[in-house]
Design a protein around this motif. Structure first.
Motif, PDB file in Angstrom:
ATOM      1  N   ALA A 147      -5.033 -17.260   3.844  1.00  0.00           N
ATOM      2  CA  ALA A 147      -6.113 -16.282   4.031  1.00  0.00           C
ATOM      3  C   ALA A 147      -7.425 -17.029   4.236  1.00  0.00           C
ATOM      4  O   ALA A 147      -7.516 -18.231   3.949  1.00  0.00           O
ATOM      5  CB  ALA A 147      -6.203 -15.361   2.810  1.00  0.00           C
ATOM      6  N   SER A 148      -8.439 -16.305   4.720  1.00  0.00           N
ATOM      7  CA  SER A 148      -9.723 -16.936   5.026  1.00  0.00           C
ATOM      8  C   SER A 148     -10.871 -16.030   4.591  1.00  0.00           C
ATOM      9  O   SER A 148     -10.831 -14.816   4.821  1.00  0.00           O
ATOM     10  CB  SER A 148      -9.802 -17.192   6.532  1.00  0.00           C
ATOM     11  N   GLY A 149     -11.899 -16.636   3.983  1.00  0.00           N
ATOM     12  CA  GLY A 149     -13.009 -15.852   3.441  1.00  0.00           C
ATOM     13  C   GLY A 149     -13.850 -15.128   4.473  1.00  0.00           C
ATOM     14  O   GLY A 149     -14.233 -13.968   4.275  1.00  0.00           O
ATOM     15  N   HIS A 150     -14.110 -15.803   5.601  1.00  0.00           N
ATOM     16  CA  HIS A 150     -15.099 -15.204   6.515  1.00  0.00           C
ATOM     17  C   HIS A 150     -14.586 -13.994   7.277  1.00  0.00           C
ATOM     18  O   HIS A 150     -15.348 -13.316   7.956  1.00  0.00           O
ATOM     19  CB  HIS A 150     -15.693 -16.269   7.453  1.00  0.00           C
ATOM     20  N   LYS A 151     -13.285 -13.701   7.134  1.00  0.00           N
ATOM     21  CA  LYS A 151     -12.757 -12.483   7.764  1.00  0.00           C
ATOM     22  C   LYS A 151     -12.939 -11.279   6.839  1.00  0.00           C
ATOM     23  O   LYS A 151     -12.689 -10.157   7.225  1.00  0.00           O
ATOM     24  CB  LYS A 151     -11.264 -12.648   8.085  1.00  0.00           C
ATOM     25  N   ILE A 152     -13.328 -11.543   5.581  1.00  0.00           N
ATOM     26  CA  ILE A 152     -13.475 -10.433   4.624  1.00  0.00           C
ATOM     27  C   ILE A 152     -14.864 -10.441   3.971  1.00  0.00           C
ATOM     28  O   ILE A 152     -15.001 -10.155   2.796  1.00  0.00           O
ATOM     29  CB  ILE A 152     -12.336 -10.436   3.567  1.00  0.00           C
ATOM     30  N   GLY A 176      -9.069 -21.026   6.876  1.00  0.00           N
ATOM     31  CA  GLY A 176      -7.714 -20.562   7.177  1.00  0.00           C
ATOM     32  C   GLY A 176      -6.927 -21.609   7.951  1.00  0.00           C
ATOM     33  O   GLY A 176      -5.732 -21.811   7.725  1.00  0.00           O
ATOM     34  N   THR A 177      -7.603 -22.292   8.858  1.00  0.00           N
ATOM     35  CA  THR A 177      -6.948 -23.312   9.685  1.00  0.00           C
ATOM     36  C   THR A 177      -6.374 -24.423   8.808  1.00  0.00           C
ATOM     37  O   THR A 177      -5.231 -24.852   9.001  1.00  0.00           O
ATOM     38  CB  THR A 177      -7.958 -23.891  10.705  1.00  0.00           C
ATOM     39  N   GLU A 178      -7.157 -24.876   7.837  1.00  0.00           N
ATOM     40  CA  GLU A 178      -6.648 -25.923   6.938  1.00  0.00           C
ATOM     41  C   GLU A 178      -5.441 -25.411   6.154  1.00  0.00           C
ATOM     42  O   GLU A 178      -4.445 -26.133   5.982  1.00  0.00           O
ATOM     43  CB  GLU A 178      -7.740 -26.388   5.954  1.00  0.00           C
ATOM     44  N   THR A 205       3.561 -17.056   5.891  1.00  0.00           N
ATOM     45  CA  THR A 205       2.879 -16.105   6.769  1.00  0.00           C
ATOM     46  C   THR A 205       1.384 -16.372   6.797  1.00  0.00           C
ATOM     47  O   THR A 205       0.755 -16.587   5.758  1.00  0.00           O
ATOM     48  CB  THR A 205       3.191 -14.630   6.375  1.00  0.00           C
ATOM     49  N   ASP A 206       0.829 -16.387   8.012  1.00  0.00           N
ATOM     50  CA  ASP A 206      -0.607 -16.499   8.207  1.00  0.00           C
ATOM     51  C   ASP A 206      -1.148 -15.074   8.089  1.00  0.00           C
ATOM     52  O   ASP A 206      -0.974 -14.254   8.991  1.00  0.00           O
ATOM     53  CB  ASP A 206      -0.861 -17.089   9.602  1.00  0.00           C
ATOM     54  N   ALA A 207      -1.771 -14.802   6.943  1.00  0.00           N
ATOM     55  CA  ALA A 207      -2.258 -13.440   6.687  1.00  0.00           C
ATOM     56  C   ALA A 207      -3.784 -13.372   6.796  1.00  0.00           C
ATOM     57  O   ALA A 207      -4.421 -12.501   6.188  1.00  0.00           O
ATOM     58  CB  ALA A 207      -1.777 -12.964   5.318  1.00  0.00           C
ATOM     59  N   VAL A 208      -4.352 -14.275   7.595  1.00  0.00           N
ATOM     60  CA  VAL A 208      -5.817 -14.361   7.710  1.00  0.00           C
ATOM     61  C   VAL A 208      -6.427 -13.025   8.159  1.00  0.00           C
ATOM     62  O   VAL A 208      -7.480 -12.630   7.681  1.00  0.00           O
ATOM     63  CB  VAL A 208      -6.205 -15.523   8.663  1.00  0.00           C
ATOM     64  N   GLN A 209      -5.745 -12.321   9.068  1.00  0.00           N
ATOM     65  CA  GLN A 209      -6.311 -11.048   9.541  1.00  0.00           C
ATOM     66  C   GLN A 209      -5.888  -9.869   8.663  1.00  0.00           C
ATOM     67  O   GLN A 209      -6.465  -8.790   8.771  1.00  0.00           O
ATOM     68  CB  GLN A 209      -5.871 -10.771  10.989  1.00  0.00           C
ATOM     69  N   ALA A 210      -4.899 -10.084   7.830  1.00  0.00           N
ATOM     70  CA  ALA A 210      -4.319  -8.946   7.095  1.00  0.00           C
ATOM     71  C   ALA A 210      -4.895  -8.779   5.694  1.00  0.00           C
ATOM     72  O   ALA A 210      -5.109  -7.656   5.226  1.00  0.00           O
ATOM     73  CB  ALA A 210      -2.813  -9.123   7.015  1.00  0.00           C
TER      74      ALA A 210
HETATM   75  N1  PLP Z   1      -5.207 -17.393  11.607  1.00  0.00           N
HETATM   76  C1  PLP Z   1      -5.618 -16.255  12.195  1.00  0.00           C
HETATM   77  C2  PLP Z   1      -4.629 -15.167  12.457  1.00  0.00           C
HETATM   78  C3  PLP Z   1      -6.965 -16.105  12.540  1.00  0.00           C
HETATM   79  O1  PLP Z   1      -7.375 -14.979  13.117  1.00  0.00           O
HETATM   80  C4  PLP Z   1      -7.860 -17.155  12.275  1.00  0.00           C
HETATM   81  C5  PLP Z   1      -9.284 -17.066  12.684  1.00  0.00           C
HETATM   82  O2  PLP Z   1      -9.614 -16.451  13.668  1.00  0.00           O
HETATM   83  C6  PLP Z   1      -7.382 -18.310  11.638  1.00  0.00           C
HETATM   84  C7  PLP Z   1      -6.040 -18.396  11.333  1.00  0.00           C
HETATM   85  C8  PLP Z   1      -8.285 -19.459  11.307  1.00  0.00           C
HETATM   86  O3  PLP Z   1      -9.108 -19.153  10.223  1.00  0.00           O
HETATM   87  P1  PLP Z   1     -10.457 -19.999   9.967  1.00  0.00           P
HETATM   88  O4  PLP Z   1     -11.453 -19.493  10.976  1.00  0.00           O
HETATM   89  O5  PLP Z   1     -10.848 -19.681   8.565  1.00  0.00           O
HETATM   90  O6  PLP Z   1     -10.119 -21.422  10.162  1.00  0.00           O
END
Ligand code: PLP
Length: 386
Positions: free
Chosen positions: A200-205, A73-75, A177-182
């Motif tokens: 979005a990010s895989g490890h949150k789901i 998600g950070t990238e 929009t950073d939807a990583v948590q959504a």
């Molecule tokens: N954005 C949000 C809102 C997050 O909660 C997180 C992770 O905690 C990130 C970005 C970063 O995601 P990643 O851990 O996949 O780099």
């Protein structure tokens, strides 16, 4: 209740589902080809990659060509923000975001400030929300990008992203929009949402760590973050991580299938909040109406979140004091300060984040142990007065 193990830190990361691991294994054991190779082994990987991209796109409501897989998600956040800023620098150098974003967004914006960009960090209200009007007021002649998170990782507050996207478009400004948590927690269709970019990010789901994605609406021009061999339609270099892409696609499919069960998760969250806030000098942080189904963030006055965490861990319960990324720091959470909590109250905050695997018994156990812990620590606290 006898001792049990309860994982209630699902905003930090989630347990990979066995079905998700099963989905990725063939791409480690047998189908390990490089999707760019033009022999059979490569063709097999290429076809699988295309099918997973198609699946992810259809689950998010877009076209396959609009999905760029990233390492996390950070990238994806870095790619979207830096990419949009650099591509539009001739037009303007102003970016708008909020004070409650994840460090992946905040620190990218801070780095851009050092490169001559101007960033407005919008205040949020007591529930952690910005309004579309706040965003509109901040838009200037030289604004090129607005980045507002879909849902906050610490307090679970959901932002009015659809309204914000509409305002951005009325002013010719890109909306990300950073939807990583959504993603996976609430229904998301990128077209209906109207944003230009979403992460979005895989490890949150319930997929492994190390896979993320960036949705870029067709026609949106942004600069690359990683140059390389033309993968991801030339938008992100690096041989595609097919096993993790397979896992991410499967996890997203399961998450979308399980969305109706989020109503049960929200009920458990509400019971946690209702029971725990019966304790004196205790408050819930974030919005009660615009809130992620699994998030309960509670402040207990006169005690330290870290002490609570330690005792909870000894009782077999994993929870958090804030975002895992900031838990190495002694500073109170920037999110809790932004919603107006005094330092000492912010320090006594605990984040409990539930997922589908949690049960009513887990909730009973958390309530029992957290109540005991808070009462025990308060008895020892010289600050405590009812
Ligand atoms: N954005 C949000 C809102 C997050 O909660 C997180 C992770 O905690 C990130 C970005 C970063 O995601 P990643 O851990 O996949 O780099």
């Amino acid at each position: 209740m006898g001792k049990r193990f309860v994982y209630a830190d699902n905003a930090a990361t989630t347990a990979p589902y066995p079905e998700v691991i099963d989905e990725m294994m063939p791409y480690l054991r047998e189908k390990w080809g490089n999707p760019s190779s033009i022999h059979g082994k490569g063709e097999e990987a290429k076809a699988a990659l295309a099918a997973y991209r198609e699946k992810v796109a259809s689950l998010l409501g877009c076209e396959a060509g609009e999905i760029v897989f990233t390492s996390c998600g950070t990238e994806a956040d870095n790619h979207a923000i830096r990419g949009a800023a650099y591509a539009n620098a001739a037009k303007g150098k102003h970016i708008i975001t909020t004070k409650v974003e994840h460090p992946a967004v905040l620190n990218t914006c801070k780095a851009l400030e050092k490169e001559g960009f101007r960033v407005t960090y919008l205040d949020v209200d007591g529930e952690g929300r910005v309004s579309a009007e706040d965003v509109e007021r901040a838009i200037c002649e030289d604004t090129v990008l607005v980045s507002v998170m879909y849902a906050n990782n610490e307090i679970g507050t959901i932002m009015p992203v659809r309204e914000i996207a509409a305002v951005c478009h009325a002013h010719g400004v890109l909306c990300m929009t950073d939807a990583v948590q959504a993603v996976g927690a609430v229904p998301i269709n990128v077209r209906e949402l109207g944003v230009d970019m979403l992460t979005a990010s895989g490890h949150k789901i319930h997929a492994p760590k190390g896979i993320g994605l960036l949705y870029i609406e067709k026609g949106t021009r942004i600069k690359n973050l990683i140059e390389g061999g033309g993968q991801e339609r030339g938008r992100r270099g690096g041989t595609e991580n097919l096993p993790y892409i397979a896992a991410f696609a499967k996890a997203l499919e399961i998450a979308v299938e399980k969305l109706p069960d989020m109503a049960r998760v929200a009920k458990m969250r509400d019971r946690l909040i209702a029971e725990l806030t019966k304790l004196p000098r205790t408050r819930v942080n974030g919005s009660l109406t615009h809130r992620l189904p699994g998030n309960a963030n509670i402040s207990f006055e006169c005690i330290e979140g870290e002490s609570i965490l330690l005792l909870m861990d000894m009782a077999g319960i994993c929870c958090s004091t804030g975002s895992a990324c900031s838990s190495n720091s002694l500073d109170p959470s920037h999110v809790l300060l932004a919603i107006g909590l005094p330092h000492e109250v912010a320090h006594g905050s605990v984040r409990i984040t539930l997922a589908h695997e949690n049960t009513e018994e887990d909730v009973d156990y958390i309530i029992e142990k957290l109540t005991e812990t808070v009462e025990r620590l308060r008895k020892m606290s010289p600050l405590w007065k009812e």
